[in-house]
Design a protein around this motif. Structure first.
Motif, PDB file in Angstrom:
ATOM      1  N   LYS A   1      -2.856  -5.037   7.463  1.00  0.00           N
ATOM      2  CA  LYS A   1      -4.039  -5.316   8.341  1.00  0.00           C
ATOM      3  C   LYS A   1      -3.743  -6.281   9.416  1.00  0.00           C
ATOM      4  O   LYS A   1      -3.386  -6.394  10.172  1.00  0.00           O
TER       5      LYS A   1
ATOM      6  N   THR B   1      -3.141  -6.775   1.393  1.00  0.00           N
ATOM      7  CA  THR B   1      -1.892  -6.031   2.007  1.00  0.00           C
ATOM      8  C   THR B   1      -1.591  -7.072   3.326  1.00  0.00           C
ATOM      9  O   THR B   1      -2.377  -7.695   3.861  1.00  0.00           O
TER      10      THR B   1
ATOM     11  N   SER C   1      -0.063  -1.828  -0.518  1.00  0.00           N
ATOM     12  CA  SER C   1      -0.904  -2.189  -1.638  1.00  0.00           C
ATOM     13  C   SER C   1      -1.151  -0.749  -2.319  1.00  0.00           C
ATOM     14  O   SER C   1      -1.733  -0.598  -3.441  1.00  0.00           O
ATOM     15  N   ALA C   2      -1.001   0.417  -1.512  1.00  0.00           N
ATOM     16  CA  ALA C   2      -1.115   1.685  -2.018  1.00  0.00           C
ATOM     17  C   ALA C   2      -0.238   2.134  -3.057  1.00  0.00           C
ATOM     18  O   ALA C   2      -0.480   2.443  -4.222  1.00  0.00           O
TER      19      ALA C   2
ATOM     20  N   PHE D   1     -11.393   4.854   0.050  1.00  0.00           N
ATOM     21  CA  PHE D   1     -10.059   5.368   0.311  1.00  0.00           C
ATOM     22  C   PHE D   1      -9.362   6.119  -0.708  1.00  0.00           C
ATOM     23  O   PHE D   1      -9.454   6.053  -2.004  1.00  0.00           O
TER      24      PHE D   1
HETATM   25  C1  PLP Z   1      -9.140   0.159   1.548  1.00  0.00           C
HETATM   26  C2  PLP Z   1      -7.528   0.198   2.028  1.00  0.00           C
HETATM   27  N1  PLP Z   1      -6.997  -0.145   0.954  1.00  0.00           N
HETATM   28  C3  PLP Z   1      -5.396  -0.320   1.101  1.00  0.00           C
HETATM   29  C4  PLP Z   1      -4.953   0.376   2.172  1.00  0.00           C
HETATM   30  C5  PLP Z   1      -3.345   0.619   2.173  1.00  0.00           C
HETATM   31  O1  PLP Z   1      -2.793  -0.460   2.568  1.00  0.00           O
HETATM   32  P1  PLP Z   1      -1.153  -0.554   2.593  1.00  0.00           P
HETATM   33  O2  PLP Z   1      -0.700  -0.402   3.938  1.00  0.00           O
HETATM   34  O3  PLP Z   1      -0.917  -1.911   1.935  1.00  0.00           O
HETATM   35  O4  PLP Z   1      -0.617   0.418   1.582  1.00  0.00           O
HETATM   36  C6  PLP Z   1      -5.729   0.862   3.253  1.00  0.00           C
HETATM   37  C7  PLP Z   1      -5.041   1.409   4.405  1.00  0.00           C
HETATM   38  O5  PLP Z   1      -5.630   2.014   5.285  1.00  0.00           O
HETATM   39  C8  PLP Z   1      -7.233   0.960   3.100  1.00  0.00           C
HETATM   40  O6  PLP Z   1      -7.894   1.281   3.996  1.00  0.00           O
END
Ligand code: PLP
Length: 370
Positions: free
Chosen positions: A232, A229, A99-100, A124
């Motif tokens: 997690k 995502t 999702s990042a 974040f």
């Molecule tokens: C609030 C939040 N959003 C998104 C992410 C990132 O997720 P992804 O691994 O899907 O990029 C994290 C990762 O720690 C997070 O803490």
């Protein structure tokens, strides 16, 4: 590796001056070797201690992923699976390299120089970085005294230049959820020219998971974007896959700024299987609830007051320099996340892990805090 002895004389982007590099920490193996430890426990990145669904592993082992071929460009099967699961049109689903990546795509697609994006002072860090890299300006709204979102303040911070607001529920690193009534009120107050991006990375973990209410909000507001995502609760952080729900027009714009094929074949297959294993999600959430309760109790027994958390980590004020406590725990083979900055310099964020890991952490904390 020998660093290159010369610097190029090319000027970097001005915006990069404000970008703090992500601090990933050393690989577990390296920490073990350097400190001469026999075992290392990592409670720093909010990963699922159960790992992925066994069905994912079995599928990846037996599948011919045809690795010489590029992945399915749009992630058709995964988008279909998400669409069926959530009852949303597949055209409203966009998959990405975690999702990042979607945070970056949203900023790249919607922010011009001079535009503003609203973030919290404690959230974040990728949101603010994405806004800056796009050349726009992050407007920082402080969380309240109890480290909860004050969405009234968020709405007050909107100016004619605001294009995007990032809100996470539960928030990282606080673990606190936002009441959906407040989110609805914010969505109602925001001008239709502002995207409200709701980051739901940890939405499965609260006792009342927030996903249904988030969907309702999404259906009611074309400017709401939901980010989810597989890193997690689905235990697939290593494969990098996440998705967004957005109006088809938004999905279309994101598709134009995306690097082609950013989500691998293995990630697409794994995510589709993971989505189908609801039992694994239930087990992961139940384990998290047990570990989180125990972690809160153990920290309480040490005289500390962790913030009540709805996520798979806990934020705790250790009332002394967090970096020092982090180093002492590291020497005992436990990696946690020390927080920084004016408000959180004495806080640690600790991933809940397994109950056994919580026991080990508590023992080490007892020694370290004396
Ligand atoms: C609030 C939040 N959003 C998104 C992410 C990132 O997720 P992804 O691994 O899907 O990029 C994290 C990762 O720690 C997070 O803490």
């Amino acid at each position: 590796m020998t660093p290159h002895p010369l610097s190029p004389r090319v000027e970097r982007k001005v915006a990069l001056e404000m970008i703090c590099p992500y601090e990933p920490g050393k690989p577990i193996e390296e920490v073990r070797r350097e400190l001469g430890l026999t075992r290392v426990i990592k409670l720093a990145s909010n990963e699922n201690p159960l790992g992925p669904s066994p069905e994912v592993i079995a599928t990846l082992n037996r599948s011919n992923l045809e690795l010489h071929m590029y992945p399915d460009y749009e992630g058709w099967y995964l988008r279909e699976a998400i669409s069926r699961r959530l009852g949303v049109p597949a055209d409203c689903v966009v998959i990405a390299n975690g999702s990042a990546e979607l945070m970056r795509l949203l900023a790249d697609a919607y922010l011009d120089r001079g535009d503003e994006g609203i973030v919290a002072d404690i959230c974040f860090p990728v949101y603010a970085n994405a806004i800056r890299i796009a050349g726009a300006t992050p407007v920082v709204v402080p969380l309240g005294e109890e480290l909860d979102w004050d969405l009234g303040r968020v709405a007050d911070a909107v100016t004619p230049r605001t294009k995007v607001v990032f809100v996470a529920t539960p928030n990282n690193p606080t673990g606190r959820s936002v009441a959906f009534a407040d989110l609805r009120a914010l969505a109602d107050r925001l001008p239709p020219t502002v995207l409200l991006v709701l980051d739901l990375a940890y939405c499965e973990y609260p006792a009342q998971p927030a996903s249904d209410e988030a969907l309702e909000l999404w259906r009611a507001h074309p400017n709401v974007v939901l980010l989810r995502t597989f890193s997690k609760v689905y235990g697939l952080a290593g494969l990098r896959v996440g998705y967004g729900l957005a109006a088809t027009e938004v999905v279309d714009w994101l598709g134009r700024v995306r690097v082609p094929f950013s989500t691998s074949t293995a990630a697409q297959v794994a995510a589709r299987v993971a989505l189908g294993d609801e039992e694994h999600v239930r087990q992961s959430v139940a384990l998290n609830a047990r570990s989180r309760d125990r972690l809160a109790r153990e920290l309480g027994a040490l005289g500390l007051e962790p913030l009540p958390s709805d996520a798979n980590f806990v934020l705790v004020n250790v009332r002394r320099d967090a970096e020092g406590i982090f180093q002492s725990l590291l020497r005992r083979g436990i990696i946690v996340r020390p927080m920084r900055g004016a408000r959180l310099g004495t806080f640690l964020r600790i991933t809940t892990g397994t109950e056994e890991q919580v026991g080990e952490l508590a023992g080490a904390m007892r020694e370290v805090l004396g």
